[in-house]
Write a protein that holds these residues in place. Structure first.
Motif, PDB file in Angstrom:
ATOM      1  N   THR A 186       0.835  -1.211   0.000  1.00  0.00           N
ATOM      2  CA  THR A 186       0.000   0.000   0.000  1.00  0.00           C
ATOM      3  C   THR A 186       0.868   1.261   0.000  1.00  0.00           C
ATOM      4  OG1 THR A 186      -1.730  -1.164   1.198  1.00  0.00           O
ATOM      5  CG2 THR A 186      -1.790   1.246   1.238  1.00  0.00           C
TER       6      THR A 186
ATOM      7  N   GLU B 125       3.117  14.711 -13.910  1.00  0.00           N
ATOM      8  CA  GLU B 125       2.066  15.359 -14.706  1.00  0.00           C
ATOM      9  C   GLU B 125       2.080  16.876 -14.521  1.00  0.00           C
ATOM     10  OE1 GLU B 125      -1.557  13.581 -13.547  1.00  0.00           O
ATOM     11  OE2 GLU B 125      -1.152  11.650 -14.537  1.00  0.00           O
TER      12      GLU B 125
ATOM     13  N   GLY C 178       2.458   1.874  -3.339  1.00  0.00           N
ATOM     14  CA  GLY C 178       1.471   2.354  -4.332  1.00  0.00           C
ATOM     15  C   GLY C 178       1.240   3.840  -4.206  1.00  0.00           C
ATOM     16  N   LYS C 179       1.139   4.308  -2.966  1.00  0.00           N
ATOM     17  CA  LYS C 179       0.928   5.734  -2.747  1.00  0.00           C
ATOM     18  C   LYS C 179       2.106   6.558  -3.260  1.00  0.00           C
ATOM     19  CE  LYS C 179      -2.184   5.325   1.211  1.00  0.00           C
ATOM     20  NZ  LYS C 179      -2.364   5.607   2.645  1.00  0.00           N
ATOM     21  N   GLU C 180       3.323   6.050  -2.977  1.00  0.00           N
ATOM     22  CA  GLU C 180       4.519   6.765  -3.447  1.00  0.00           C
ATOM     23  C   GLU C 180       4.543   6.832  -4.975  1.00  0.00           C
ATOM     24  OE1 GLU C 180       7.788   4.761  -1.718  1.00  0.00           O
ATOM     25  OE2 GLU C 180       7.530   5.667   0.260  1.00  0.00           O
ATOM     26  N   SER C 181       4.116   5.758  -5.598  1.00  0.00           N
ATOM     27  CA  SER C 181       4.104   5.712  -7.068  1.00  0.00           C
ATOM     28  C   SER C 181       3.081   6.704  -7.637  1.00  0.00           C
ATOM     29  CB  SER C 181       3.766   4.302  -7.538  1.00  0.00           C
ATOM     30  OG  SER C 181       3.672   4.252  -8.940  1.00  0.00           O
ATOM     31  N   GLU C 182       1.910   6.760  -6.992  1.00  0.00           N
ATOM     32  CA  GLU C 182       0.880   7.699  -7.457  1.00  0.00           C
ATOM     33  C   GLU C 182       1.345   9.146  -7.296  1.00  0.00           C
ATOM     34  OE1 GLU C 182      -2.661   6.928  -5.352  1.00  0.00           O
ATOM     35  OE2 GLU C 182      -2.995   4.948  -6.263  1.00  0.00           O
ATOM     36  N   GLN C 183       2.030   9.421  -6.173  1.00  0.00           N
ATOM     37  CA  GLN C 183       2.514  10.772  -5.921  1.00  0.00           C
ATOM     38  C   GLN C 183       3.545  11.189  -6.970  1.00  0.00           C
ATOM     39  OE1 GLN C 183       3.935  11.274  -1.969  1.00  0.00           O
ATOM     40  NE2 GLN C 183       4.116  13.499  -2.135  1.00  0.00           N
ATOM     41  N   LYS C 184       4.415  10.272  -7.317  1.00  0.00           N
ATOM     42  CA  LYS C 184       5.432  10.543  -8.342  1.00  0.00           C
ATOM     43  C   LYS C 184       4.768  10.828  -9.685  1.00  0.00           C
ATOM     44  CE  LYS C 184       9.292   7.957  -6.339  1.00  0.00           C
ATOM     45  NZ  LYS C 184      10.201   6.791  -6.510  1.00  0.00           N
ATOM     46  N   ASN C 185       3.724  10.053  -9.969  1.00  0.00           N
ATOM     47  CA  ASN C 185       3.014  10.271 -11.239  1.00  0.00           C
ATOM     48  C   ASN C 185       2.359  11.671 -11.297  1.00  0.00           C
ATOM     49  OD1 ASN C 185       3.688   7.746 -12.193  1.00  0.00           O
ATOM     50  ND2 ASN C 185       1.821   6.760 -11.409  1.00  0.00           N
ATOM     51  N   ARG C 186       1.795  12.056 -10.131  1.00  0.00           N
ATOM     52  CA  ARG C 186       1.177  13.376 -10.081  1.00  0.00           C
ATOM     53  C   ARG C 186       2.210  14.488 -10.294  1.00  0.00           C
ATOM     54  NH1 ARG C 186      -2.491  12.333  -4.724  1.00  0.00           N
ATOM     55  NH2 ARG C 186      -4.049  10.948  -5.698  1.00  0.00           N
TER      56      ARG C 186
END
Length: 346
Positions: free
Chosen positions: A24, A38, A27-35
């Motif tokens: 978990t 962008e 996953g959060k770290e990955s989403e933050q990097k994606n944001r």
């Protein structure tokens, strides 16, 4: 045995939970990097868009500037008092850049007509109407002298011709050269005088002398002021009370309205000639006149020859006239007692 089995199951569950937690967090770290990525892309796109807009604006400005540079320059000549455009013209169409001498000559001709007027249009230049002292001792105000400097106007237009734009008319307004508080004292001292004689029986001519004498009586001539006989006296015609009398025209004595006023102008000349005045305009008669010595006359004709002088005597003075119906006419020049020692004479 069962206890061990339960214990192992419990340990396995705990390990599973730990694994889920790690997954978990990852996953959060990955989403933050994606944001973040962008946002960076959006910023880069925004910067690129702004740069493109800026480049397009600069290109458009350059294009407009190039088009404006190709257009012929326009000069707008403006009246400084009204802010109205007096004349608009394109210098290149008048020879600027190809025939500068012709261009200058065209401007000089136009400036001369603008300043002095034409047969149909009055010019900017106006002679001064000098102040007078009335019967009650009060000053009657005249009008200032207005001059449009022709040479300065031509120079200013030529200097602006390469880039175009506005050129304001160089107009100068000159008030009379005396202080209002001095007016009451200008009649104190007679500093110059001259008298002539006339035949009391010639009523028409004598009336003309009297009227013209009244017109110049009590006129204040300030320092630097230009006195114009014609401008001060005005038209010597029947509408203004002048009568038929003999006058000299082309070396002949003929009858005309206003004959005799030249005795007034000639008497005035001989009086002011004792002071250090400067003559702006002065003419002799075509025949000898009997009321002044040879060469001491000053002929005038409204709309034609004038008698004009500039007060360069250093102080303001007053013109006084004394008409006696018994046959004598006198012009006195007076000033205040305080100015007497400063007055410059010939």
């Amino acid at each position: 045995m069962r206890k061990w089995i339960v214990f192992l199951i419990l340990i396995g569950s705990l390990l599973g939970l730990v694994g889920c937690t790690e997954k978990t967090t990852a996953g959060k770290e990955s989403e933050q990097k994606n944001r973040v990525t962008e946002q960076e892309k959006k910023l880069e796109e925004q910067k690129a868009s702004e740069a493109a807009k800026k480049a397009a604006a600069e290109a458009e400005a350059k294009r407009i500037a190039e088009e404006e540079a190709k257009k012929p320059k326009v000069i707008n000549v403006v009246d400084p008092s009204t802010k109205n455009i007096v004349k608009s013209f394109i210098p290149v169409e008048m020879g600027f850049g190809t025939d500068n001498e012709r261009y200058r000559q065209e401007l000089e001709k136009w400036a001369r007509e603008l300043a002095r007027g034409t047969d149909t249009t009055p010019g900017y230049d106006t002679k001064m109407v000098l102040d007078k002292i009335d019967a009650n001792g009060q000053v009657t105000k005249g009008k200032p002298r207005v001059i449009l400097e022709e040479a300065e106007l031509v120079t200013n237009v030529i200097e602006a011709s390469a880039n175009g734009g506005e050129v304001f008319l160089p107009i100068y307004v000159n008030e009379s050269g005396y202080k209002p508080e001095d007016a009451a004292y200008l009649s104190e001292v007679v500093v110059a005088t001259y008298s002539t004689k006339f035949n009391p029986s010639i009523t028409g001519r004598n009336k003309n002398i009297e009227l013209s004498a009244q017109a110049i009586d009590n006129v204040i001539v300030g320092i630097g002021d230009i006195f114009s006989f014609n401008h001060t006296v005005g038209p010597s015609d029947a509408a203004h009370g002048y009568q038929p009398a003999q006058e000299i025209v082309n070396k002949e004595l003929v009858m005309g309205i206003g004959g005799g006023i030249c005795q007034t102008s000639s008497t005035l000349f001989n009086a002011v000639d004792k002071l250090a005045v400067e003559y702006v305009e002065w003419h002799h008669h075509s025949l000898t006149v009997g009321y002044v010595p040879l060469g001491r006359d000053a002929t005038v004709s409204y709309g034609g020859k004038d008698f004009q002088f500039k007060n360069t005597a250093g102080v303001p003075f007053l013109i006084k006239t004394i008409y006696n119906s018994n046959g004598t006419f006198t012009v006195e020049v007076r000033t205040s007692a305080a100015f007497q020692s400063l007055l410059q004479k010939r």
